[in-house]
Design an enzyme around this catalytic site. Structure first.
Site, PDB file in Angstrom:
ATOM      1  N   HIS A  20      36.300  41.319  53.124  1.00 45.69           N
ATOM      2  CA  HIS A  20      35.170  40.379  53.205  1.00 45.69           C
ATOM      3  C   HIS A  20      35.475  39.381  54.308  1.00 45.69           C
ATOM      4  CE1 HIS A  20      33.299  41.736  49.420  1.00 45.69           C
ATOM      5  NE2 HIS A  20      34.540  42.032  49.100  1.00 45.69           N
ATOM      6  N   LEU A  21      34.650  39.386  55.353  1.00 39.91           N
ATOM      7  CA  LEU A  21      34.920  38.503  56.504  1.00 39.91           C
ATOM      8  C   LEU A  21      34.042  37.248  56.505  1.00 39.91           C
ATOM      9  CD1 LEU A  21      35.645  41.096  59.336  1.00 39.91           C
ATOM     10  CD2 LEU A  21      37.227  39.963  57.772  1.00 39.91           C
ATOM     11  N   ASN A  52      28.231  41.345  51.976  1.00 44.69           N
ATOM     12  CA  ASN A  52      27.754  40.234  51.136  1.00 44.69           C
ATOM     13  C   ASN A  52      27.951  38.883  51.826  1.00 44.69           C
ATOM     14  OD1 ASN A  52      30.566  40.471  50.751  1.00 44.69           O
ATOM     15  ND2 ASN A  52      30.486  39.622  48.689  1.00 44.69           N
ATOM     16  N   HIS A 189      37.661  49.557  44.583  1.00 45.05           N
ATOM     17  CA  HIS A 189      38.596  48.869  43.682  1.00 45.05           C
ATOM     18  C   HIS A 189      38.574  49.327  42.220  1.00 45.05           C
ATOM     19  CE1 HIS A 189      34.932  46.582  43.162  1.00 45.05           C
ATOM     20  NE2 HIS A 189      35.124  45.803  44.200  1.00 45.05           N
ATOM     21  N   ASN A 235      37.302  40.142  40.825  1.00 43.26           N
ATOM     22  CA  ASN A 235      36.404  41.096  40.187  1.00 43.26           C
ATOM     23  C   ASN A 235      36.451  42.436  40.919  1.00 43.26           C
ATOM     24  OD1 ASN A 235      34.610  41.975  38.300  1.00 43.26           O
ATOM     25  ND2 ASN A 235      32.795  41.178  39.317  1.00 43.26           N
ATOM     26  N   ASP A 262      40.319  44.704  49.329  1.00 46.60           N
ATOM     27  CA  ASP A 262      39.268  43.810  48.828  1.00 46.60           C
ATOM     28  C   ASP A 262      39.590  42.357  49.217  1.00 46.60           C
ATOM     29  OD1 ASP A 262      36.900  43.019  47.697  1.00 46.60           O
ATOM     30  OD2 ASP A 262      37.578  43.183  45.622  1.00 46.60           O
ATOM     31  N   PHE A 280      35.241  34.570  42.370  1.00 45.09           N
ATOM     32  CA  PHE A 280      36.124  35.724  42.251  1.00 45.09           C
ATOM     33  C   PHE A 280      36.736  36.060  43.620  1.00 45.09           C
ATOM     34  CE2 PHE A 280      32.979  36.622  38.830  1.00 45.09           C
ATOM     35  CZ  PHE A 280      33.830  36.936  37.770  1.00 45.09           C
ATOM     36  N   GLY A 281      37.973  36.502  43.643  1.00 42.73           N
ATOM     37  CA  GLY A 281      38.519  37.083  44.866  1.00 42.73           C
ATOM     38  C   GLY A 281      39.912  36.613  45.219  1.00 42.73           C
TER      39      GLY A 281
HETATM   40  O1  DOR Z   1      36.756  39.485  43.618  1.00 40.80           O
HETATM   41  C1  DOR Z   1      35.777  39.767  44.278  1.00 40.80           C
HETATM   42  N1  DOR Z   1      35.455  39.087  45.373  1.00 40.80           N
HETATM   43  N2  DOR Z   1      34.995  40.759  43.875  1.00 40.80           N
HETATM   44  C2  DOR Z   1      33.825  41.006  44.451  1.00 40.80           C
HETATM   45  O2  DOR Z   1      33.192  41.911  44.043  1.00 40.80           O
HETATM   46  C3  DOR Z   1      33.323  40.189  45.550  1.00 40.80           C
HETATM   47  C4  DOR Z   1      34.424  39.542  46.244  1.00 40.80           C
HETATM   48  C5  DOR Z   1      33.969  38.422  47.127  1.00 40.80           C
HETATM   49  O3  DOR Z   1      33.052  38.635  47.930  1.00 40.80           O
HETATM   50  O4  DOR Z   1      34.546  37.340  47.050  1.00 40.80           O
HETATM   51 ZN    ZN Z   2      34.876  43.462  47.694  1.00 37.86          ZN
HETATM   52 ZN    ZN Z   3      34.523  43.394  43.162  1.00 36.56          ZN
HETATM   53 ZN    ZN Z   4      33.583  44.678  45.289  1.00 34.70          ZN
END
Ligand code: DOR
Ligand code: ZN
Ligand code: ZN
Ligand code: ZN
Length: 387
Positions: A20-21, A52, A189, A235, A262, A280-281
């Site tokens: 995710h950038l 996203n 994932h 997530n 991820d 999340f992340g």
């Molecule tokens: O942990 C996550 N982070 N799961 C996701 O599905 C989205 C991602 C995010 O964009 O931060």
């Molecule tokens: Zn992701």
């Molecule tokens: Zn996820």
């Molecule tokens: Zn994801």
């Protein structure tokens, strides 16, 4: 150009098909330039970025924007993944053929699973016709129900849980849809034992399916979460020890084809919030190779060549990318790693703007020291000038 190495091992450039950038829209978390530089420091020469963003990557002009920013950054090459539905609203399909023509290497629902099965069926049929894989986040929101942690940790901290079937149920649906439409389904994932079993079954049936697993789901389970610390919030969530072991087994036997990080950067401010409120992340692209080298290869569970296959060759094949191999006469995409030198993970030293990792303080070896993409040095910390 002559590059002098002193005991480092030379590998094909690593490839991560799930990062995710955050650009456009969330540049305080990461930009295409900071993310591509972080990738280079992690030994990655190619990455595919998730759509996203804000606005999301759901039309050809936005795909071209990502490619322009990536080119200007001049670090790891960046391949855009485009949205399955317009505005991530899960209502109207994007145009797979037009997105592919603009340079998208896959379609994805990431961040918001497509809940409508009929719409997903049409998306897969369209992607199959366009020749694009469909990378799915695989979460049934009616089952996930706004949960935040896996059962054990959720109970301990008094927070709502994300049941493992929220993932597996969606994977089961998408496997059946992929079988009928002939689409290439790429499962993101994978985190549960049920999911691994379903993917193994799908492969036995001859369904076109590939799957990735993240380093954190191989190395951590929900018992690691002993306090309300959002650095562990991701997530899919860190699952039970049994789920973790099933993911390891699936990774080792090839059911889970490849590693993807991820990489999900967030600001320190956001991650200092309680788990219930934080996003999340986790970030991961700068430490994925050392973590896996240390815990799988140095630990004697996987050969180095096989880890490279799972972090370069297989992702390249699944997403139709050139490279992942060093071809005679072609420009080099490679990384030199120092296998024997142990260093402690220090998020303060990351090139990424995100420092949100639960692996801070872990001692690991196998650090990349030089990364070359398309014959250009994009990362070099050998401590001596190259000539
Ligand atoms: O942990 C996550 N982070 N799961 C996701 O599905 C989205 C991602 C995010 O964009 O931060
Ligand atoms: Zn992701
Ligand atoms: Zn996820
Ligand atoms: Zn994801």
């Amino acid at each position: 150009r002559v590059i002098r190495l002193a005991g480092e091992v030379l590998l094909p450039g690593l490839i991560d098909v799930h990062v995710h950038l955050r650009e456009p829209g969330f540049e305080a978390k990461e930009t295409i330039a900071s993310g591509a530089a972080a990738a280079a420091a992690g030994g990655f020469t190619q990455i595919a970025c998730m759509p996203n963003t804000k606005p999301p990557i759901d039309d050809p002009e936005r795909v071209r924007y990502v490619l322009r920013q990536a080119k200007a950054a001049g670090a790891a090459r960046v391949w855009p993944i485009a949205c399955i539905t317009k505005g991530q609203a899960g209502k109207e399909l994007t145009d797979a053929a037009a997105l592919k023509a603009a340079g998208a290497v896959a379609l994805s629902d990431d961040g918001k699973g497509v809940q409508d099965g009929g719409l997903m069926r049409r998306a897969l049929a369209q992607a199959a016709a366009a020749g694009l894989p469909v990378a799915v986040h695989a979460e049934d929101e009616t089952i996930a129900g706004g949960g935040v942690l896996h059962a054990g940790a959720a109970r301990r901290l008094g927070l709502p849980e994300i049941p493992p079937e929220a993932e597996a149920a969606m994977i089961a649906r998408d496997i059946l849809l992929a079988e009928q439409t002939g689409a290439h389904l790429h499962v993101c994932h994978v985190s549960t034992a049920q999911s691994v079993d379903l993917i193994r079954w799908a492969k036995q049936r001859g369904v076109r399916i590939t799957a990735e697993v993240a380093p954190h789901h191989l190395l951590l389970a929900d018992d690691a979460i002993t306090a309300d610390d959002a650095v562990y919030k991701v997530n899919p969530p860190l699952r039970s020890e049994r789920d973790r072991q099933a993911c390891v087994a699936g990774f080792l036997d090839g059911t889970l084809d490849m590693i993807a990080t991820d990489h999900a950067p967030h600001t320190a401010e956001e991650k200092q919030k309680p788990i219930a409120e934080a996003p999340f992340g986790m970030v991961g692209i700068e430490i994925a190779f050392p973590l896996l080298y240390t815990h799988f290869v140095a630990a004697g569970r996987l050969r180095l060549a096989e880890l490279v296959r799972r972090m370069s060759t297989r992702p390249a094949q699944a997403f139709g990318l050139a490279g992942g191999v060093i071809r005679p006469g072609g420009p080099a995409d490679l990384v030199a790693v120092r296998l024997g030198e142990e260093r402690v993970i220090r998020p303060e030293a990351f090139r990424s703007k995100g420092r949100n990792t639960p692996f801070a303080g872990w001692p690991v070896c196998g650090w990349p020291v030089l990364t070359v993409a398309q014959g250009r040095v994009i990362f070099d910390e050998r401590g001596e000038p190259h000539v």
